[in-house]
Write a protein that holds these residues in place. Structure first.
Motif, PDB file in Angstrom:
ATOM      1  N   TRP A   1       0.878  -1.249   0.005  1.00 11.56           N
ATOM      2  CA  TRP A   1       0.059  -0.078  -0.073  1.00 11.56           C
ATOM      3  C   TRP A   1       1.073   1.299  -0.204  1.00 11.56           C
ATOM      4  O   TRP A   1       1.591   1.336   1.030  1.00 11.56           O
ATOM      5  CB  TRP A   1      -0.699  -0.038   1.259  1.00 11.56           C
ATOM      6  N   SER A   2       0.430   2.198  -1.014  1.00  8.86           N
ATOM      7  CA  SER A   2       1.517   3.141  -0.834  1.00  8.86           C
ATOM      8  C   SER A   2       0.723   4.469  -0.120  1.00  8.86           C
ATOM      9  O   SER A   2      -0.619   4.648   0.200  1.00  8.86           O
ATOM     10  CB  SER A   2       1.142   3.994  -2.520  1.00  8.86           C
ATOM     11  N   ALA A   3       1.535   5.221   0.519  1.00 14.25           N
ATOM     12  CA  ALA A   3       1.176   6.430   1.146  1.00 14.25           C
ATOM     13  C   ALA A   3       2.537   7.660   0.934  1.00 14.25           C
ATOM     14  O   ALA A   3       3.516   7.028   0.922  1.00 14.25           O
ATOM     15  CB  ALA A   3       0.962   6.147   2.478  1.00 14.25           C
ATOM     16  N   GLY A   4       2.237   8.801   1.245  1.00 17.36           N
ATOM     17  CA  GLY A   4       3.006   9.692   1.222  1.00 17.36           C
ATOM     18  C   GLY A   4       3.524  10.163   2.771  1.00 17.36           C
ATOM     19  O   GLY A   4       3.246   9.562   3.703  1.00 17.36           O
ATOM     20  N   GLN A   5       4.701  10.819   2.750  1.00 13.65           N
ATOM     21  CA  GLN A   5       5.335  11.066   3.908  1.00 13.65           C
ATOM     22  C   GLN A   5       4.320  12.105   4.916  1.00 13.65           C
ATOM     23  O   GLN A   5       4.350  12.177   6.170  1.00 13.65           O
ATOM     24  CB  GLN A   5       6.818  11.921   4.096  1.00 13.65           C
ATOM     25  N   GLY A   6       3.344  12.353   4.599  1.00 11.97           N
ATOM     26  CA  GLY A   6       2.222  13.195   5.417  1.00 11.97           C
ATOM     27  C   GLY A   6       1.399  12.395   6.220  1.00 11.97           C
ATOM     28  O   GLY A   6       0.603  13.023   6.894  1.00 11.97           O
ATOM     29  N   VAL A   7       1.894  11.088   6.280  1.00 11.30           N
ATOM     30  CA  VAL A   7       0.881  10.217   7.141  1.00 11.30           C
ATOM     31  C   VAL A   7       0.834  10.955   8.408  1.00 11.30           C
ATOM     32  O   VAL A   7      -0.044  10.468   9.130  1.00 11.30           O
ATOM     33  CB  VAL A   7       1.172   8.730   7.081  1.00 11.30           C
ATOM     34  N   GLY A   8       2.097  11.253   9.163  1.00  5.71           N
ATOM     35  CA  GLY A   8       2.141  11.849  10.612  1.00  5.71           C
ATOM     36  C   GLY A   8       1.117  12.801  11.009  1.00  5.71           C
ATOM     37  O   GLY A   8       0.868  12.860  12.082  1.00  5.71           O
ATOM     38  N   SER A   9       0.646  13.504   9.885  1.00  7.98           N
ATOM     39  CA  SER A   9      -0.431  14.555  10.330  1.00  7.98           C
ATOM     40  C   SER A   9      -1.911  14.087  10.183  1.00  7.98           C
ATOM     41  O   SER A   9      -2.825  14.853  10.399  1.00  7.98           O
ATOM     42  CB  SER A   9      -0.291  15.670   9.077  1.00  7.98           C
ATOM     43  N   ILE A  10      -1.888  12.621   9.915  1.00 14.56           N
ATOM     44  CA  ILE A  10      -3.382  12.152   9.758  1.00 14.56           C
ATOM     45  C   ILE A  10      -3.581  11.383  11.055  1.00 14.56           C
ATOM     46  O   ILE A  10      -2.948  10.421  11.165  1.00 14.56           O
ATOM     47  CB  ILE A  10      -3.555  11.233   8.537  1.00 14.56           C
ATOM     48  N   ASP A  11      -4.989  11.435  11.718  1.00 13.70           N
ATOM     49  CA  ASP A  11      -5.317  10.688  12.929  1.00 13.70           C
ATOM     50  C   ASP A  11      -6.735  10.380  12.962  1.00 13.70           C
ATOM     51  O   ASP A  11      -7.320   9.898  14.011  1.00 13.70           O
ATOM     52  CB  ASP A  11      -4.838  11.688  14.082  1.00 13.70           C
ATOM     53  N   ASP A  12      -7.492  10.452  11.705  1.00 14.27           N
ATOM     54  CA  ASP A  12      -8.894  10.156  11.872  1.00 14.27           C
ATOM     55  C   ASP A  12      -9.234   9.730  10.450  1.00 14.27           C
ATOM     56  O   ASP A  12      -8.567   9.997   9.469  1.00 14.27           O
ATOM     57  CB  ASP A  12      -9.778  11.458  12.385  1.00 14.27           C
ATOM     58  N   VAL A  13     -10.373   9.145  10.354  1.00 15.04           N
ATOM     59  CA  VAL A  13     -11.135   8.692   9.021  1.00 15.04           C
ATOM     60  C   VAL A  13     -12.578   9.480   8.839  1.00 15.04           C
ATOM     61  O   VAL A  13     -13.511   8.750   9.037  1.00 15.04           O
ATOM     62  CB  VAL A  13     -11.216   7.300   8.944  1.00 15.04           C
ATOM     63  N   PRO A  14     -12.788  10.631   8.556  1.00 17.42           N
ATOM     64  CA  PRO A  14     -13.745  11.441   8.405  1.00 17.42           C
ATOM     65  C   PRO A  14     -14.514  11.028   7.098  1.00 17.42           C
ATOM     66  O   PRO A  14     -13.794  10.594   6.196  1.00 17.42           O
ATOM     67  CB  PRO A  14     -13.415  12.719   8.491  1.00 17.42           C
ATOM     68  N   GLY A  15     -15.702  11.587   6.940  1.00 15.87           N
ATOM     69  CA  GLY A  15     -16.312  11.621   5.551  1.00 15.87           C
ATOM     70  C   GLY A  15     -15.450  12.712   4.620  1.00 15.87           C
ATOM     71  O   GLY A  15     -14.894  13.590   5.244  1.00 15.87           O
ATOM     72  N   ALA A  16     -15.541  12.469   3.399  1.00 13.56           N
ATOM     73  CA  ALA A  16     -14.837  13.581   2.699  1.00 13.56           C
ATOM     74  C   ALA A  16     -15.274  14.888   2.772  1.00 13.56           C
ATOM     75  O   ALA A  16     -14.567  15.810   2.738  1.00 13.56           O
ATOM     76  CB  ALA A  16     -14.765  13.105   0.933  1.00 13.56           C
ATOM     77  N   ALA A  17     -16.545  15.092   2.702  1.00 17.27           N
ATOM     78  CA  ALA A  17     -17.161  16.370   3.031  1.00 17.27           C
ATOM     79  C   ALA A  17     -16.786  17.026   4.148  1.00 17.27           C
ATOM     80  O   ALA A  17     -16.351  18.189   4.301  1.00 17.27           O
ATOM     81  CB  ALA A  17     -18.875  16.353   2.832  1.00 17.27           C
ATOM     82  N   GLU A  18     -16.744  16.161   5.242  1.00 18.20           N
ATOM     83  CA  GLU A  18     -16.108  16.714   6.444  1.00 18.20           C
ATOM     84  C   GLU A  18     -14.910  17.119   6.327  1.00 18.20           C
ATOM     85  O   GLU A  18     -14.291  18.369   6.888  1.00 18.20           O
ATOM     86  CB  GLU A  18     -16.574  15.768   7.675  1.00 18.20           C
ATOM     87  N   LEU A  19     -14.041  16.231   5.837  1.00 15.43           N
ATOM     88  CA  LEU A  19     -12.560  16.569   5.745  1.00 15.43           C
ATOM     89  C   LEU A  19     -12.302  17.966   4.836  1.00 15.43           C
ATOM     90  O   LEU A  19     -11.514  18.737   5.318  1.00 15.43           O
ATOM     91  CB  LEU A  19     -11.704  15.569   5.042  1.00 15.43           C
ATOM     92  N   CYS A  20     -13.115  18.078   3.719  1.00 14.17           N
ATOM     93  CA  CYS A  20     -12.959  19.183   3.166  1.00 14.17           C
ATOM     94  C   CYS A  20     -13.269  20.441   3.950  1.00 14.17           C
ATOM     95  O   CYS A  20     -12.916  21.628   3.505  1.00 14.17           O
ATOM     96  CB  CYS A  20     -14.064  19.048   1.699  1.00 14.17           C
ATOM     97  N   ARG A  21     -14.484  20.584   4.699  1.00  9.39           N
ATOM     98  CA  ARG A  21     -14.854  21.571   5.694  1.00  9.39           C
ATOM     99  C   ARG A  21     -13.949  21.911   6.398  1.00  9.39           C
ATOM    100  O   ARG A  21     -13.278  23.362   6.451  1.00  9.39           O
ATOM    101  CB  ARG A  21     -15.986  21.353   6.362  1.00  9.39           C
ATOM    102  N   ARG A  22     -13.165  21.093   6.814  1.00  9.84           N
ATOM    103  CA  ARG A  22     -11.834  21.193   7.793  1.00  9.84           C
ATOM    104  C   ARG A  22     -10.766  22.128   7.002  1.00  9.84           C
ATOM    105  O   ARG A  22     -10.160  22.897   7.394  1.00  9.84           O
ATOM    106  CB  ARG A  22     -11.342  19.954   8.374  1.00  9.84           C
TER     107      ARG A  22
END
Length: 320
Positions: A273-294
């Motif tokens: 599975w691929s991922a970038g180095q920005g993983v360290g800033s990710i700590d939840d699994v929201p809906g896409a709309a909620e993430l975009c509002r954030r």
């Protein structure tokens, strides 16, 4: 640099949810576009060209009820090992897809086909040489895939890559690499990019097509857990170390892969599975709309903070 008007007038913030192999689908694209960001997906995420056309119909139909939605885009792999390129390009032209993102080859004939109906073409690059070829092909935007980006990432610092591209290219410059927050999007703008390109952050959303275990692995990972190697698919890319181990491989002793072959890519990326180095800033699994509002709120707050920075002072008057 220049932001195309079709994007400047329809995006809430200057951000694209990047097209991710085996990850981005209609639900993710639609929710992102309805939220005012540009949603995209790879044509090859559908197993057939007919399936790709069906997805385009579905996305266009679902967005038709939201006239204020942002445009959407698709990713076409311009590589000799992609047997579907011409068929998928023909479908793209018939559907008049607003944005086409090309990878692994900048082809003038693809650009001209998309321009024939008024579409835009962005091309992703990892070096100045690739950017110069893209500019010669007539693309509207160049995606600077800098160090730390998920997928087929580069190794150059964004502080080096973005200004070099901007020095000779007058179109839009888009920055990719390790961005997960609205503050990161603001930083991309401060650096001189017209748009930010976020991928890994959208893996950890409810609409992403990947297994739950993959989303949880993104949450648990840190930058040091990302392995940059050509051994998985034949082209340098970033992968999560734990997924390499889970696939029965030694991340510190990977056998050479051989040349890239798009017909076999799904086999490699499905288990590693691929991922970038920005993983360290990710700590939840929201809906896409909620993430975009954030992301919108974080971006706007960051830009307000930058405007009120005490070090930003009016230039002194120049005497006669």
């Amino acid at each position: 640099m220049a932001m195309p008007a079709i994007l400047a007038n329809r995006l809430r913030i200057p951000a694209i949810a990047a097209p991710m192999f085996l990850t981005s689908g209609p639900d993710l694209v639609v929710e992102v576009c309805r939220s005012g960001l540009l949603g995209t997906f790879p044509a090859l995420n559908q197993r057939t060209s007919d399936g790709y056309a069906a997805w385009l119909d579905e996305i266009a139909g679902r967005l038709a009820d939201h006239p204020g939605a942002a445009p959407f885009g698709v990713n076409l792999i311009v590589h000799r090992s992609n047997p579907r390129l011409q068929a998928d390009l023909d479908i793209t032209v018939r559907h008049k897809v607003p944005l086409v993102i090309t990878s692994l080859g900048a082809a003038r004939e693809v650009v001209e086909a998309v321009h024939s109906y008024g579409g835009l073409v962005f091309h992703d690059v990892i070096s100045r040489r690739h950017a110069e070829k893209a500019a010669e092909a007539g693309v509207d935007g160049i995606i600077a895939v800098a160090a730390g980006a998920g997928g087929h990432g580069g190794t150059l610092s964004p502080f080096a890559l973005v200004p070099e591209i901007a020095s000779f290219f007058s179109g839009a410059v888009i920055l990719s690499g390790a961005m997960s927050t609205g503050r990161h999007i603001a930083a991309a703008r401060m650096l001189g990019a017209d748009l930010a390109y976020l991928g890994t952050r959208f893996i950890a959303t409810r609409e992403a097509l990947v297994p739950q275990a993959q989303k949880e692995m993104v949450l648990a990972a840190k930058a040091a857990d990302i392995v940059y190697t050509p051994a998985i698919s034949g082209v340098n890319a970033n992968f999560m170390r734990r997924s390499i181990v889970a696939a029965g491989l030694d991340p510190d002793n990977l056998a050479p892969h051989g040349a890239l072959d798009m017909q076999n890519e799904a086999k490699a990326w499905k288990t590693v599975w691929s991922a970038g180095q920005g993983v360290g800033s990710i700590d939840d699994v929201p809906g896409a709309a909620e993430l975009c509002r954030r992301l919108v709120a974080e971006y706007e707050a960051a830009m307000r903070a930058a405007a009120s920075d005490p070090f930003v002072r009016p230039a002194p008057a120049v005497g006669n």
